[in-house]
Design an enzyme around this catalytic site. Structure first.
Site, PDB file in Angstrom:
ATOM      1  N   ASP A  71       0.850  -1.185   0.000  1.00  0.00           N
ATOM      2  CA  ASP A  71       0.000   0.000   0.000  1.00  0.00           C
ATOM      3  C   ASP A  71       0.890   1.240   0.000  1.00  0.00           C
ATOM      4  OD1 ASP A  71      -2.399  -1.412   0.042  1.00  0.00           O
ATOM      5  OD2 ASP A  71      -2.442  -1.519   2.220  1.00  0.00           O
ATOM      6  N   ASP A  92      -6.967  -1.610  -4.792  1.00  0.00           N
ATOM      7  CA  ASP A  92      -8.078  -1.257  -3.905  1.00  0.00           C
ATOM      8  C   ASP A  92      -8.993  -0.226  -4.559  1.00  0.00           C
ATOM      9  OD1 ASP A  92      -6.951  -2.937  -2.002  1.00  0.00           O
ATOM     10  OD2 ASP A  92      -5.839  -1.311  -1.035  1.00  0.00           O
TER      11      ASP A  92
END
Length: 205
Positions: free
Chosen positions: A154, A172
């Site tokens: 991330d 995402d």
């Protein structure tokens, strides 16, 4: 007599069957229809591949430029970071002891197979198939991380004052956009009258 005059009685044989034009053209039209269906479904899988590829490329670039824990301030509300999330999207279950990796990989594989089936079946529905393509590409992108790194990379971090949103990635984002599109598609389907409702009955003609 007629027999003596050498007259030969007609002989009756089986009449050759000549296929009709429609029957002769059926294999060709069937093959053409199959190719069209493959192209219609293929474009959605191509989108999924592009999403997964962009996700993996962006993660590779970030891993080359940053080390774990780095924070690069881009704006007052957005940072580039590098974190490894063993949980689901937006750090869900990231603090679990490790059992979640196999769980999420298994769920993603089953979901990807099911979404692929739905894409093929509903390949002509623009919003529905497009949404599934985004979700499929995002799921594949994150599964690659779980298999290779045992965690998802991330790097996008948004915050306002003391409020901070968990870091996430392009996969995402694609999954979230696809989910929103599915909701919109469902709402549009409910508001659009069915074909049978729009067509007048025989008694009204």
């Amino acid at each position: 007599s007629a027999d003596g005059a050498g007259t030969t009685a007609p002989t009756w044989g089986a009449t050759p069957t000549i296929p009709s034009c429609a029957a002769a053209a059926r294999p060709t039209s069937t093959g053409r229809g199959s190719r069209v269906r493959s192209l219609e479904a293929g474009r959605w899988f191509a989108i999924a591949i592009v999403v997964a590829s962009l996700d993996q490329w962006s993660k590779h670039v970030v891993r080359q430029a940053l080390v774990y824990g780095d924070v690069v301030r881009v704006t007052d509300f957005f940072d580039l970071v590098l974190v490894f999330n063993p949980g689901a999207a937006f750090s869900f279950l990231s603090s679990a002891s490790g059992w979640q990796r196999e769980l999420f990989v298994g769920i993603a594989v089953v979901a990807s197979v099911f979404m692929s089936y739905l894409i093929v079946r509903h390949r002509t529905r623009l919003w529905f198939a497009g949404a599934l393509a985004l979700i499929l590409g995002g799921a594949v992108g994150n599964v690659i991380d779980r298999v290779r790194l045992h965690a998802v990379v991330d790097f996008l971090h948004f915050h306002i004052d003391q409020y901070s949103w968990p870091a996430f990635n392009l996969a995402d984002s694609a999954i979230t956009c696809g989910a929103v599109m599915l909701i919109l598609d469902s709402l549009l389907e409910r508001r659009t009258p069915s074909r049978s409702a729009r067509s007048p009955s025989h008694g009204e003609l």
